[in-house]
Design an enzyme around this catalytic site. Structure first.
Site, PDB file in Angstrom:
ATOM      1  N   LYS A 173      -7.755  20.142  22.136  1.00 37.44           N
ATOM      2  CA  LYS A 173      -7.844  18.878  22.869  1.00 37.44           C
ATOM      3  C   LYS A 173      -8.596  18.026  21.793  1.00 37.44           C
ATOM      4  O   LYS A 173      -9.635  18.104  21.936  1.00 37.44           O
ATOM      5  CB  LYS A 173      -8.372  18.696  24.268  1.00 37.44           C
ATOM      6  CG  LYS A 173      -8.210  17.279  24.833  1.00 37.44           C
ATOM      7  CD  LYS A 173      -9.039  17.116  26.058  1.00 37.44           C
ATOM      8  CE  LYS A 173     -10.447  16.250  25.346  1.00 37.44           C
ATOM      9  NZ  LYS A 173     -10.104  14.975  24.822  1.00 37.44           N
ATOM     10  N   GLU A 207     -21.405  23.264  21.723  1.00 39.11           N
ATOM     11  CA  GLU A 207     -21.899  22.867  20.537  1.00 39.11           C
ATOM     12  C   GLU A 207     -22.417  21.352  20.729  1.00 39.11           C
ATOM     13  O   GLU A 207     -21.480  20.469  20.740  1.00 39.11           O
ATOM     14  CB  GLU A 207     -21.194  22.883  19.265  1.00 39.11           C
ATOM     15  CG  GLU A 207     -20.544  24.186  18.917  1.00 39.11           C
ATOM     16  CD  GLU A 207     -21.463  25.174  18.310  1.00 39.11           C
ATOM     17  OE1 GLU A 207     -22.694  24.580  17.906  1.00 39.11           O
ATOM     18  OE2 GLU A 207     -21.465  26.345  18.348  1.00 39.11           O
ATOM     19  N   CYS A 229     -23.707  15.224  14.247  1.00 45.27           N
ATOM     20  CA  CYS A 229     -24.714  16.149  15.017  1.00 45.27           C
ATOM     21  C   CYS A 229     -25.911  16.396  14.517  1.00 45.27           C
ATOM     22  O   CYS A 229     -27.077  16.462  15.249  1.00 45.27           O
ATOM     23  CB  CYS A 229     -24.056  17.058  15.760  1.00 45.27           C
ATOM     24  SG  CYS A 229     -23.328  18.290  14.568  1.00 45.27           S
ATOM     25  N   GLU A 278     -30.629  10.812  21.309  1.00 48.14           N
ATOM     26  CA  GLU A 278     -29.670  10.972  20.382  1.00 48.14           C
ATOM     27  C   GLU A 278     -29.151   9.391  20.068  1.00 48.14           C
ATOM     28  O   GLU A 278     -28.515   9.026  21.073  1.00 48.14           O
ATOM     29  CB  GLU A 278     -28.387  12.043  20.315  1.00 48.14           C
ATOM     30  CG  GLU A 278     -27.799  12.017  19.174  1.00 48.14           C
ATOM     31  CD  GLU A 278     -26.481  13.044  19.691  1.00 48.14           C
ATOM     32  OE1 GLU A 278     -26.060  13.026  20.686  1.00 48.14           O
ATOM     33  OE2 GLU A 278     -26.241  13.934  18.578  1.00 48.14           O
TER      34      GLU A 278
HETATM   35  P1  NAD Z   1     -18.288  13.537  24.338  1.00 45.73           P
HETATM   36  O1  NAD Z   1     -18.895  14.485  24.981  1.00 45.73           O
HETATM   37  O2  NAD Z   1     -18.010  12.072  25.000  1.00 45.73           O
HETATM   38  O3  NAD Z   1     -16.425  13.892  23.949  1.00 45.73           O
HETATM   39  C1  NAD Z   1     -16.168  15.134  23.416  1.00 45.73           C
HETATM   40  C2  NAD Z   1     -14.982  15.575  23.862  1.00 45.73           C
HETATM   41  O4  NAD Z   1     -15.074  15.873  25.269  1.00 45.73           O
HETATM   42  C3  NAD Z   1     -13.918  14.279  23.671  1.00 45.73           C
HETATM   43  O5  NAD Z   1     -12.374  15.365  23.392  1.00 45.73           O
HETATM   44  C4  NAD Z   1     -13.751  14.295  25.023  1.00 45.73           C
HETATM   45  O6  NAD Z   1     -12.515  13.623  25.457  1.00 45.73           O
HETATM   46  C5  NAD Z   1     -13.911  15.269  25.906  1.00 45.73           C
HETATM   47  N1  NAD Z   1     -14.656  14.956  27.236  1.00 45.73           N
HETATM   48  C6  NAD Z   1     -15.154  13.969  27.720  1.00 45.73           C
HETATM   49  N2  NAD Z   1     -15.368  14.059  28.976  1.00 45.73           N
HETATM   50  C7  NAD Z   1     -15.012  15.415  29.487  1.00 45.73           C
HETATM   51  C8  NAD Z   1     -15.097  16.146  30.324  1.00 45.73           C
HETATM   52  N3  NAD Z   1     -15.657  15.603  31.688  1.00 45.73           N
HETATM   53  N4  NAD Z   1     -14.562  17.487  30.451  1.00 45.73           N
HETATM   54  C9  NAD Z   1     -14.028  17.876  29.485  1.00 45.73           C
HETATM   55  N5  NAD Z   1     -13.969  17.034  28.390  1.00 45.73           N
HETATM   56  C10 NAD Z   1     -14.411  15.997  28.124  1.00 45.73           C
HETATM   57  O7  NAD Z   1     -18.879  13.206  23.117  1.00 45.73           O
HETATM   58  P2  NAD Z   1     -18.730  12.167  21.961  1.00 45.73           P
HETATM   59  O8  NAD Z   1     -19.711  10.933  22.231  1.00 45.73           O
HETATM   60  O9  NAD Z   1     -17.200  11.639  21.607  1.00 45.73           O
HETATM   61  O10 NAD Z   1     -19.330  12.725  20.599  1.00 45.73           O
HETATM   62  C11 NAD Z   1     -20.443  12.865  20.119  1.00 45.73           C
HETATM   63  C12 NAD Z   1     -21.333  14.044  20.546  1.00 45.73           C
HETATM   64  O11 NAD Z   1     -20.882  15.260  19.955  1.00 45.73           O
HETATM   65  C13 NAD Z   1     -22.804  13.766  20.095  1.00 45.73           C
HETATM   66  O12 NAD Z   1     -23.759  14.226  20.983  1.00 45.73           O
HETATM   67  C14 NAD Z   1     -22.810  14.744  18.942  1.00 45.73           C
HETATM   68  O13 NAD Z   1     -24.208  15.123  18.647  1.00 45.73           O
HETATM   69  C15 NAD Z   1     -21.943  15.850  19.598  1.00 45.73           C
HETATM   70  N6  NAD Z   1     -21.474  16.640  18.262  1.00 45.73           N
HETATM   71  C16 NAD Z   1     -22.056  18.095  18.223  1.00 45.73           C
HETATM   72  C17 NAD Z   1     -21.699  18.920  17.248  1.00 45.73           C
HETATM   73  C18 NAD Z   1     -22.165  20.267  17.307  1.00 45.73           C
HETATM   74  O14 NAD Z   1     -21.762  21.054  16.402  1.00 45.73           O
HETATM   75  N7  NAD Z   1     -23.258  20.691  17.718  1.00 45.73           N
HETATM   76  C19 NAD Z   1     -20.899  18.386  16.437  1.00 45.73           C
HETATM   77  C20 NAD Z   1     -20.388  16.988  16.424  1.00 45.73           C
HETATM   78  C21 NAD Z   1     -20.587  16.169  17.472  1.00 45.73           C
END
Ligand code: NAD
Length: 489
Positions: free
Chosen positions: A180, A254, A288, A387
């Site tokens: 997804k 992650e 991240c 963050e």
């Molecule tokens: P997000 O959590 O809003 O979304 C990430 C994914 O989860 C998307 O595909 C989204 O559609 C999905 N999602 C949203 N709500 C959901 C739910 N209730 N159930 C299941 N899936 C759901 O994150 P974002 O704001 O788009 O991305 C940025 C974040 O990701 C930052 O916090 C960043 O640090 C983190 N990140 C972490 C890593 C790592 O490896 N640790 C890498 C990249 C980004």
């Protein structure tokens, strides 16, 4: 772009292009121009059920292949991915603003490398092992087997890399998968579908649906999903962990970070000037592991502020498709507003803007924020704790090494960090005191071959390395009894 991609109303499920079950759509906005570049269907709960069903149907045959047979498939997948590297890199640049050269590396080259790395591991892995039992005569045969259907959920910031770090080890282990991508990646998701189609994996082994909230919730709750691999924000990670925990499946998380770079008095400032600022500002800070809390000891504090300011002021903001651009826009308008608000609030609380700032000049159209360096910040201030996910770095003074460690660890997060010093042994000793999953000494670079992940609010479990492949396996044990009179044991 949309015309070239096709299938914008369909999802690649069960080896075919299937029409979306519902009417939900999303407009994909180019963050550099603010123009709508495509309108795509977004998956809903019924699409999740169909995709999981397809993955479940494909599981028995895929998991029964030998590692070498799966490796052949993964290598073919890598070849086809590589042939589309430029196309997928450019599509993701258009969706979220990453400069196209960088996107070609992370979204084009890196996933193909990841597939090759795990193909090699699948080919060479010892598939079962006999151990001498402690309690009976005979042997204990241990055979790790594929966990089942995997749900992979990724954000938009390094869209394809973060999907590959899930599907490559999962497929190598013998799992089938529903991926997804984020809704923002509705166009590149279709390119991944086309790559899969061309790579000719058995139908249902990989299914790809850019899903919305209903889709995500249904996917995570589906009892046929054995394992969820999630990258994204800490808040969503917690929600997923609750659902998955309730039904006793497993989850890899992650999550977010607020990583510290500790610069000690003896650091080589030429190296620091070259290699540290990009770690803070890479991908407009939407990384991240961005090292956005720079902690400097007294002898280098002023120089470190200066080199960050020089780097920030030297950035060229603009179209991700202009090769002169070093920093693109933020991914969405909402993200830009969050970042601008965070800068304004920090200034209200006494932060000093050394470069950039909320209202610094940026291209007129597009979701740009100028790279910003802040001083006058205390470790407990929001701007140093939360963050921001934008090009904002704070520099905090530390009295000495111990104080630097204290500040580095004064965070709910524990994803990454770095230490900069002329003395590698001193650097490694200090790195070991930092509460983070990965720490660099005089640099920082996650790698496909080494485990990657966080501690504290940055998550649990690991991606990359053999550890990721192992995490998609469940060891099964067969007790083989030997009743011959002279059996050992
Ligand atoms: P997000 O959590 O809003 O979304 C990430 C994914 O989860 C998307 O595909 C989204 O559609 C999905 N999602 C949203 N709500 C959901 C739910 N209730 N159930 C299941 N899936 C759901 O994150 P974002 O704001 O788009 O991305 C940025 C974040 O990701 C930052 O916090 C960043 O640090 C983190 N990140 C972490 C890593 C790592 O490896 N640790 C890498 C990249 C980004």
């Amino acid at each position: 772009m949309a015309g070239a991609v096709g299938h914008l109303r369909e999802f690649f499920v069960g080896g075919r292009w299937e029409p979306a079950a519902g009417d939900l759509t999303r407009r994909i906005v180019d963050p550099a121009t603010e123009e709508v570049v495509a309108e795509v269907s977004i998956g809903e709960a019924a699409d999740a059920a169909a995709a999981v069903q397809a993955a479940k149907a494909a599981f028995p045959a895929w998991s029964a292949l030998t590692g070498a047979q799966r490796a052949d498939h993964l290598e073919r997948f890598a070849e086809v991915w590589e042939a589309h590297a430029e196309e997928i890199g450019a599509a993701i640049s258009r969706e979220m603003g990453m400069p196209v050269g960088m996107s070609g590396f992370f979204n084009g080259f890196a996933p193909a490398q990841m597939l090759r790395y795990y193909a090699q591991l699948a080919r060479t892995r010892v598939e079962e092992e006999d151990r001498v039992p402690a309690y009976f005569r005979g042997s204990a045969r241990i055979r790790p087997t594929a966990a089942g259907v995997v749900a992979a959920i990724a954000p938009w910031n390094y869209a394809a890399t973060l999907l590959a770090s899930k599907f490559a080890p999962a497929l190598a282990a013998g799992c089938t998968i529903v991926i997804k991508p984020a809704e923002e990646n509705g166009v590149s998701a279709r390119i991944i579908g086309r790559i899969l189609d061309e790579a000719d994996l058995p139908p249902g082994v990989v299914n790809v649906v850019p899903g919305g909230p209903d889709f995500a919730a249904a996917l995570v709750a589906n009892p046929d999903v054995a394992r969820v691999a999630f990258t994204g924000s800490t808040g969503v990670g917690r929600t997923i962990a609750r659902t998955v925990g309730e039904r006793l499946a497993t989850v890899n998380l992650e999550l977010g970070g607020k990583s510290a770079a500790v610069v000690l008095d003896d650091a080589d400032l030429d190296v620091v000037a070259r290699d540290l600022p990009p770690l803070a500002f890479q991908n407009s800070g939407q990384t991240c592991f961005a090292q956005t809390r720079v902690v400097a000891t007294p002898g280098v504090y002023d120089a470190v502020v200066r080199l960050l300011v020089d780097h920030a002021q030297g950035q060229r903001l603009g179209s991700p498709f202009d090769t002169a651009t070093t920093m693109g826009p933020l991914g969405t308008g909402a993200q830009r507003e969050r970042v601008r608000r965070a800068i304004a609030e920090a200034v209200d609380r006494g932060a000093v803007v050394e470069a950039g700032g909320r209202d610094a000049a940026v291209p007129e159209r597009g979701f740009y924020v100028a790279p910003t360096v802040l001083t006058g910040v205390r470790s407990r201030d929001d701007v140093a704790q939360q963050e921001i996910f934008g090009p904002v770095v704070v520099v905090i003074a530390a009295e000495d090494d111990d104080d630097a460690v204290r500040i580095a660890n004064d965070s709910p997060y524990g994803l990454a960090g770095s230490v900069w010093t002329a003395d590698t042994a001193r650097g490694l000793a200090l790195a070991r005191r930092i509460e983070a999953g990965t720490v660099g000494v005089n640099g920082y670079q996650p790698d496909a071959a080494a485990p990657w992940g966080g501690v504290k609010d940055s998550g649990q479990g690991r991606e990359n390395g053999p550890e990721a492949l192992e995490s998609y396996l469940v060891p099964r044990t067969y007790y083989l009894f030997d009743h011959t009179p002279d059996a050992p044991g």
